[in-house]
Design a protein around this motif. Sequence first.
Motif, PDB file in Angstrom:
ATOM      1  N   PHE A 105       0.779  -1.226  -0.204  1.00 38.19           N
ATOM      2  CA  PHE A 105       0.171  -0.076  -0.042  1.00 38.19           C
ATOM      3  C   PHE A 105       0.906   1.280  -0.015  1.00 38.19           C
ATOM      4  CE2 PHE A 105       1.130   1.772   3.944  1.00 38.19           C
ATOM      5  CZ  PHE A 105       1.779   0.535   4.413  1.00 38.19           C
ATOM      6  N   SER A 106       2.082   1.086   0.303  1.00 41.32           N
ATOM      7  CA  SER A 106       2.733   2.523   0.799  1.00 41.32           C
ATOM      8  C   SER A 106       2.861   3.507  -0.449  1.00 41.32           C
ATOM      9  CB  SER A 106       4.078   2.200   1.139  1.00 41.32           C
ATOM     10  OG  SER A 106       4.932   3.411   1.425  1.00 41.32           O
ATOM     11  N   SER A 107       2.565   4.637  -0.105  1.00 36.82           N
ATOM     12  CA  SER A 107       2.421   5.798  -1.113  1.00 36.82           C
ATOM     13  C   SER A 107       3.720   6.455  -1.337  1.00 36.82           C
ATOM     14  CB  SER A 107       1.311   7.014  -0.905  1.00 36.82           C
ATOM     15  OG  SER A 107       1.817   7.402   0.533  1.00 36.82           O
ATOM     16  N   GLY A 108       4.564   6.484  -0.089  1.00 37.83           N
ATOM     17  CA  GLY A 108       5.811   7.145  -0.172  1.00 37.83           C
ATOM     18  C   GLY A 108       5.698   8.316   0.477  1.00 37.83           C
ATOM     19  N   ARG A 109       4.446   8.925   0.896  1.00 37.17           N
ATOM     20  CA  ARG A 109       4.416   9.993   1.496  1.00 37.17           C
ATOM     21  C   ARG A 109       5.086  10.561   2.742  1.00 37.17           C
ATOM     22  NH1 ARG A 109      -1.285  12.728   3.216  1.00 37.17           N
ATOM     23  NH2 ARG A 109      -0.613  13.939   5.266  1.00 37.17           N
ATOM     24  N   ARG A 110       5.192   9.542   3.609  1.00 37.31           N
ATOM     25  CA  ARG A 110       6.119   9.415   4.878  1.00 37.31           C
ATOM     26  C   ARG A 110       7.579  10.074   4.420  1.00 37.31           C
ATOM     27  NH1 ARG A 110       3.888   9.592   9.144  1.00 37.31           N
ATOM     28  NH2 ARG A 110       3.593   7.342  10.038  1.00 37.31           N
ATOM     29  N   LEU A 137      14.640   4.511   7.798  1.00 35.86           N
ATOM     30  CA  LEU A 137      14.052   3.352   6.940  1.00 35.86           C
ATOM     31  C   LEU A 137      12.513   3.271   6.950  1.00 35.86           C
ATOM     32  CD1 LEU A 137      16.893   0.906   8.231  1.00 35.86           C
ATOM     33  CD2 LEU A 137      17.116   2.343   6.330  1.00 35.86           C
ATOM     34  N   ALA A 138      12.013   4.246   6.309  1.00 34.97           N
ATOM     35  CA  ALA A 138      10.288   4.219   6.324  1.00 34.97           C
ATOM     36  C   ALA A 138       9.662   3.384   5.046  1.00 34.97           C
ATOM     37  CB  ALA A 138      10.112   5.823   6.127  1.00 34.97           C
ATOM     38  N   ALA A 146       8.273   0.414   2.994  1.00 40.82           N
ATOM     39  CA  ALA A 146       7.311  -0.807   3.492  1.00 40.82           C
ATOM     40  C   ALA A 146       7.879  -2.084   2.566  1.00 40.82           C
ATOM     41  CB  ALA A 146       5.918  -0.620   3.170  1.00 40.82           C
ATOM     42  N   VAL A 147       8.738  -2.843   2.974  1.00 41.55           N
ATOM     43  CA  VAL A 147       9.504  -3.612   2.220  1.00 41.55           C
ATOM     44  C   VAL A 147       8.953  -4.919   2.461  1.00 41.55           C
ATOM     45  CG1 VAL A 147      11.918  -4.808   2.003  1.00 41.55           C
ATOM     46  CG2 VAL A 147      11.678  -2.510   2.843  1.00 41.55           C
ATOM     47  N   PHE A 179      11.081   1.675  10.968  1.00 41.64           N
ATOM     48  CA  PHE A 179       9.614   2.177  11.591  1.00 41.64           C
ATOM     49  C   PHE A 179       8.876   0.604  11.511  1.00 41.64           C
ATOM     50  CE2 PHE A 179       8.412   6.419  10.363  1.00 41.64           C
ATOM     51  CZ  PHE A 179       9.684   7.118  10.107  1.00 41.64           C
ATOM     52  N   LYS A 180       8.183   0.769  12.433  1.00 38.11           N
ATOM     53  CA  LYS A 180       7.194  -0.824  12.956  1.00 38.11           C
ATOM     54  C   LYS A 180       5.979  -0.301  12.366  1.00 38.11           C
ATOM     55  CE  LYS A 180       7.975  -4.366  14.045  1.00 38.11           C
ATOM     56  NZ  LYS A 180       7.991  -5.519  12.980  1.00 38.11           N
ATOM     57  N   LEU A 181       5.219  -1.049  11.405  1.00 37.26           N
ATOM     58  CA  LEU A 181       3.997  -0.855  10.971  1.00 37.26           C
ATOM     59  C   LEU A 181       3.067  -2.054  11.480  1.00 37.26           C
ATOM     60  CD1 LEU A 181       1.709   0.592   9.350  1.00 37.26           C
ATOM     61  CD2 LEU A 181       2.328  -1.123   7.507  1.00 37.26           C
ATOM     62  N   ASN A 234       3.927   2.932  14.184  1.00 35.57           N
ATOM     63  CA  ASN A 234       2.709   3.311  13.881  1.00 35.57           C
ATOM     64  C   ASN A 234       1.672   2.227  13.038  1.00 35.57           C
ATOM     65  OD1 ASN A 234       3.642   4.508  10.324  1.00 35.57           O
ATOM     66  ND2 ASN A 234       4.260   2.833  11.301  1.00 35.57           N
ATOM     67  N   ARG A 239      -1.833   6.669  10.830  1.00 41.22           N
ATOM     68  CA  ARG A 239      -0.275   6.756  10.669  1.00 41.22           C
ATOM     69  C   ARG A 239      -0.093   8.145  10.550  1.00 41.22           C
ATOM     70  NH1 ARG A 239      -1.932   4.652   5.778  1.00 41.22           N
ATOM     71  NH2 ARG A 239      -0.758   5.197   4.071  1.00 41.22           N
ATOM     72  N   ARG A 240      -1.054   8.893   9.902  1.00 40.79           N
ATOM     73  CA  ARG A 240      -0.882  10.186   9.568  1.00 40.79           C
ATOM     74  C   ARG A 240      -0.927  11.364  10.611  1.00 40.79           C
ATOM     75  NH1 ARG A 240       1.212   9.117   5.363  1.00 40.79           N
ATOM     76  NH2 ARG A 240       0.130   8.333   3.489  1.00 40.79           N
TER      77      ARG A 240
HETATM   78  C1  9Z3 Z   1       6.009   2.641   7.783  1.00 40.97           C
HETATM   79  O1  9Z3 Z   1       5.702   2.344   8.863  1.00 40.97           O
HETATM   80  C2  9Z3 Z   1       5.811   3.885   7.281  1.00 40.97           C
HETATM   81  O2  9Z3 Z   1       5.440   4.955   8.209  1.00 40.97           O
HETATM   82  C3  9Z3 Z   1       4.521   3.738   6.273  1.00 40.97           C
HETATM   83  C4  9Z3 Z   1       4.096   5.164   5.694  1.00 40.97           C
HETATM   84  C5  9Z3 Z   1       4.699   2.839   5.273  1.00 40.97           C
HETATM   85  C6  9Z3 Z   1       3.326   3.388   7.155  1.00 40.97           C
HETATM   86  P1  9Z3 Z   1       3.198   5.928   3.462  1.00 40.97           P
HETATM   87  O3  9Z3 Z   1       4.333   5.631   2.480  1.00 40.97           O
HETATM   88  O4  9Z3 Z   1       3.078   4.941   4.739  1.00 40.97           O
HETATM   89  O5  9Z3 Z   1       3.544   7.459   3.864  1.00 40.97           O
HETATM   90  O6  9Z3 Z   1       1.571   5.720   2.757  1.00 40.97           O
HETATM   91  N1  9Z3 Z   1       7.255   1.974   7.151  1.00 40.97           N
HETATM   92  C7  9Z3 Z   1       7.810   0.807   7.518  1.00 40.97           C
HETATM   93  C8  9Z3 Z   1       6.578  -0.405   7.316  1.00 40.97           C
HETATM   94  C9  9Z3 Z   1       7.326  -1.892   7.472  1.00 40.97           C
HETATM   95  O7  9Z3 Z   1       7.247  -2.783   6.594  1.00 40.97           O
HETATM   96  N2  9Z3 Z   1       8.257  -1.979   8.464  1.00 40.97           N
HETATM   97  C10 9Z3 Z   1       8.617  -3.337   8.882  1.00 40.97           C
HETATM   98  C11 9Z3 Z   1       7.737  -4.231   9.971  1.00 40.97           C
HETATM   99  O8  9Z3 Z   1       6.879  -3.230  10.476  1.00 40.97           O
HETATM  100  C12 9Z3 Z   1      10.003  -3.284   9.594  1.00 40.97           C
HETATM  101  S1  9Z3 Z   1      11.156  -2.924   8.047  1.00 40.97           S
HETATM  102  O9  9Z3 Z   1       7.920  -5.115  10.177  1.00 40.97           O
END
Ligand code: 9Z3
Length: 317
Positions: free
Chosen positions: A70-75, A183-184, A186-187, A236-238, A264, A269-270
């Motif tokens: 889903f990630s838009s890259g906005r963060r 590292l924002a 979403a891998v 980042f932890k999502l 988040n 998250r916003r």
């Molecule tokens: C994030 O948690 C970022 O904040 C978002 C931002 C991807 C949610 P958008 O690009 O969203 O603005 O739409 N990034 C890391 C997400 C992630 O996959 N983290 C892994 C995990 O949670 C650790 S590398 O396990």
Amino acid sequence: MEAPQSPTTTAAEGKLCEDFAVPSYVEEVKRRMAEFAERHGAAGRRVVLITSGGTKVPLESRTVRFLDNFSSGRRGASSAEYFLDSGYAVIFLHRHRSLYPYTRLYSGINLLDALRSEPEGGRVVVDESALPRITPVLKRYQAVREAGLLLPVEFSTLSEYLHLLKAAAQALSSIGPKAMFYLAAAVSDFYIPASEMPEHKIQSSNGPLQISMKMVPKMLSPLVKNWAPQAFVISFKLETDPSILLERARRALETYKHQVVVANVLDTRRGYVVVVTRDDQHELVLTDEEEQKQVEIEEKIVSNLSASHGQFMGQQR
Ligand code: 9Z3
């Protein structure tokens, strides 16, 4: 004969070499990132590597289909602007076509609706009312470009992302604690190794599809231990379930032993994140008034992290 692995080589590094081919251009990009880091480091500037956007995981080697997120890259894109405002030089490692610093502000606008062709002379002029705050934004973008403060690097696939992250980490090691990793991106956690991937398009005539995917090697481990051991590292932890968020963030800190996890939840998250460190956790929230004024949570995240980075650099002296 194969070179013996150094005793500190992590399992993740081994897997990266075995399962993901190195794109041919990586060495050249690494050279540019190293030159960028050295130039800004020598000028006394801190350098942040931001990763941004999602990753694409192919299901066929002549790829028709892939797994995305889903990630838009906005963060990542908005954080890049706030880091630049705070005096950092920025390497922006982003997914192809994800949001980009400054242009992200106009991503929902059809450019042709903002332009007019003058009846006489055929000149094209901009309708500024269609592009909010375009004059200050353009000035800031041009100043950043002229000062060479932003180095964009693109990836599309998971494999490209992994190799470029490694190259970036090695390129930034020369500036030690002045380097920050944010590292924002979403891998993907899952992938199909090249050796197990069908070459051609998967046929629907074969019936329902079942796929088995392997775990993607966690790059944080070699990054912190081997590639950039002196840097200030933020992951980042999502989660989608808020009740497990903090426990997962703490677990990541204990496993990888880096400095900060920004935790988040997808839906909120916003406007809400928690900055988790070994002995602290700090909530950052946008108030209703701030939301009305279109304050962005990334402004608070960057301000919090650049202060901690300053303290971290002080402790390394
Ligand atoms: C994030 O948690 C970022 O904040 C978002 C931002 C991807 C949610 P958008 O690009 O969203 O603005 O739409 N990034 C890391 C997400 C992630 O996959 N983290 C892994 C995990 O949670 C650790 S590398 O396990």
